[in-house]
Design an enzyme around this catalytic site. Sequence first.
Site, PDB file in Angstrom:
ATOM      1  N   ARG A 173       7.203 -11.258   5.106  1.00 36.04           N
ATOM      2  CA  ARG A 173       6.865 -11.015   6.501  1.00 36.04           C
ATOM      3  C   ARG A 173       7.612 -12.009   7.380  1.00 36.04           C
ATOM      4  NH1 ARG A 173       0.304  -9.890   5.903  1.00 36.04           N
ATOM      5  NH2 ARG A 173       0.562  -8.134   4.456  1.00 36.04           N
ATOM      6  N   HIS A 187      -8.206  -0.679   0.038  1.00 32.58           N
ATOM      7  CA  HIS A 187      -7.260  -1.793  -0.090  1.00 32.58           C
ATOM      8  C   HIS A 187      -8.087  -3.048  -0.379  1.00 32.58           C
ATOM      9  CE1 HIS A 187      -4.173   0.442   2.511  1.00 32.58           C
ATOM     10  NE2 HIS A 187      -5.300   1.106   2.722  1.00 32.58           N
ATOM     11  N   CYS A 208       0.785  -1.233   0.000  1.00 31.51           N
ATOM     12  CA  CYS A 208       0.000   0.000   0.000  1.00 31.51           C
ATOM     13  C   CYS A 208       0.819   1.286   0.000  1.00 31.51           C
ATOM     14  CB  CYS A 208      -1.029  -0.023   1.121  1.00 31.51           C
ATOM     15  SG  CYS A 208      -0.585  -0.961   2.573  1.00 31.51           S
ATOM     16  N   ASP A 222      -2.951  -7.831  -5.215  1.00 36.57           N
ATOM     17  CA  ASP A 222      -3.218  -6.645  -4.419  1.00 36.57           C
ATOM     18  C   ASP A 222      -3.636  -5.476  -5.303  1.00 36.57           C
ATOM     19  OD1 ASP A 222      -3.404  -5.345  -2.037  1.00 36.57           O
ATOM     20  OD2 ASP A 222      -1.256  -5.002  -1.787  1.00 36.57           O
ATOM     21  N   HIS A 248      -5.303  -1.203  -5.032  1.00 41.88           N
ATOM     22  CA  HIS A 248      -5.752  -0.063  -4.246  1.00 41.88           C
ATOM     23  C   HIS A 248      -6.541   0.867  -5.157  1.00 41.88           C
ATOM     24  CE1 HIS A 248      -2.387  -1.699  -1.933  1.00 41.88           C
ATOM     25  NE2 HIS A 248      -3.124  -1.343  -0.894  1.00 41.88           N
ATOM     26  N   LYS A 296     -12.753  -3.383   7.707  1.00 38.83           N
ATOM     27  CA  LYS A 296     -12.609  -4.214   6.511  1.00 38.83           C
ATOM     28  C   LYS A 296     -13.750  -5.203   6.396  1.00 38.83           C
ATOM     29  CE  LYS A 296      -9.419  -7.433   8.825  1.00 38.83           C
ATOM     30  NZ  LYS A 296      -8.147  -8.183   8.738  1.00 38.83           N
ATOM     31  N   GLN A 348       0.786 -11.230  -3.416  1.00 42.20           N
ATOM     32  CA  GLN A 348      -0.602 -10.826  -3.252  1.00 42.20           C
ATOM     33  C   GLN A 348      -1.213 -10.398  -4.581  1.00 42.20           C
ATOM     34  OE1 GLN A 348      -0.024  -7.663  -0.299  1.00 42.20           O
ATOM     35  NE2 GLN A 348      -1.147  -8.913   1.174  1.00 42.20           N
TER      36      GLN A 348
END
Length: 672
Positions: A393, A545, A364, A413, A415, A499, A411
């Site tokens: 991570r 997100h 992000c 992912d 945005h 979320k 991911q």
Amino acid sequence: MTEMVKISLPDGSVKEMDAGATPHDVAASIGPGLAKAAIAARVNGELRDLKRPFEGDAELALVTKRDEADALELARHDFAHVLAEAVQNLYPGTQITFGPATDDGFYYDFAPAPGRGMFTEEELPEIEEEMRRIIKADKPLIREVWDREKVRQFFIDHGEAFKAEWVMELPEHEPITMYKTGKGEADWIDLCRGPHLPSTGYLDPKAFKLTRVSGAYWRGDQSNPMLSRIYGTAWLDKKQLAEHLHRLEEAAKRDHRKLGAEMDLFHLQQEAHGSVFWHPQGFKMWRALEAYMRRAIDEGGYREIKTPQLMDVKQWTRSGHWGKYAENMFAVPDIVPNVESEEEAAAPDVAEDADWMAIKPMNCPAHILVFNQGIKSYRDLPLRLYENGCCHRNEPHGALHGLMRVRQFTQDDAHIFCTEGQVVEEIHKFCRLADRIYKDFGYTYSVKLATRPEKRFGSDEMWDKAEQEMRDAVKAAGMDNEDYGWEELEGEGAFYAPKLEWHLTDAIRRTWQVGTIQSDRVLPERLDATYVGEDGEKHRPVMLHRAIFGSYERFIGMLIEHYAGKMPLWLAPTQIVVTTIVSDADDFAKEAATKLEAAGLRVETDLRNEKINYKVREHSLAKVPIIAVVGKREAEEGKVALRRLGSRDQEIVDLDAFVAMAAKEATPPDLA
């Protein structure tokens, strides 16, 4: 005049009862059937023992076995107590510690008596029998409130050092409750918050099974003594237990690590602990998923980007991630060649002028940096930026599990930067996209709203607005109802945003939390994201997100287990193997493979001089969906003999008809 209490029932009626009355008394006043069926009570929303007296006027809802969530929680808690009593009956000198309920059962931690070793799985059948004896004895479970010092002295007198230590750390303002099993002096007693069922006889002696034994440190601290933990699974009746044990057997058969090896998809090894080595077969599946997702995001108006793996720690500090998440990040100083330990690398103290870089744990902040390049107008919004972003991570070693939890992952992912007025519509669109994708993979799901946590950024007004926008979007998508398992999870949101969560149910009824969308006004503020509005002034965008797979690694692991390795034709690494019975058919097998490849299918040929049954077994173990067998007759007639995975039937078809049929079957669902 006798003092009375007013008890309000769910149907709106009110019963007046004598002071000191219990929920059981209320049930008995309604009818003997309810008195027999009731197992506990919710008093002013709190789950309580059925025979605990009311303290005053109250709202009451009686709990029966039909209230499965409450009934299971109570039963599992009671099974843990029965386990502890059984162990102390059989093995005098054993000390008790903690025994909570779990998602599918219970466990209890014990300190074995001096001179004996840890408990073993060979001892579990004997313990189970003693538990059944206690259950059949139908011993009452009686709640008592004790003085703290009395509790401490009781445990000291009975050689229970762990309980004596723990009781002195309980909050002083809370009552300390002890539960007796049996009447009079009691057969057994334990420190416990409760609640419990009225007696051990309410448990089904055929509805539990002790499953395994492990070690556990007292209070989770390695400097403390090692305890012996006994696990069990527990249900309301033997049918539920049998179903659960069947699911466990199925889960073992479907284990993605086992099937991944059999299908030659991937492997893991110590040299890259927490990261995946993808083999050619596994990466074919990855690429098929990647292509599928790219088509979906292209149709949804997303723009794909790629951002760096390494960014200055100062950027993570500005975003707030360093303060909240540093222990899970890998970071190194550019000016120091070696970091002494993993812990130092994960969460160092960084001076303002230090030159530290961190490997991104999420995408992000980088996406905001892309958004901030150039001036954005309201006409540019919504701007949907997508990345197959590789993240790292620092997960604990013990938490790593195959593809399901890794340290390096990718991911799907994205945005979405939008105006305040576009938020509900964009979340609604995402709900519809997620619905389509999950159904393409054969999943059902439930939708949950995770609301503000105690520690968070942003004002209450901001959180009020963000949470309501999500409710409005889910309502617009028609998902705020029981059909979609709609539920609000209080306090489980991220530190910067509420979320929506998608909880998928797989083929053996396990649930997996996968997709999310978060409505964030914190990061755009912290990282100074702006656009020029219709009024010519600068405004903050709202940042959504969102992810659907969550990570490719975990989603592939889930798919392997969901399908038990028998992937849909469009997703199978090798879709068809063309194999021969005799060498005379080799040329025709090659011709068949060429035509299938030209139609876009992933094909292999097996021309080895082996018996056909051997080759069919081998490719079946590798979970190839279609095996096309050709012999001398098939080669002469231009046909193939088809064997589909999981079926013993054989179908003879013309080669060209097979090519057309296979190409149609292998079309991904979004293109069908």
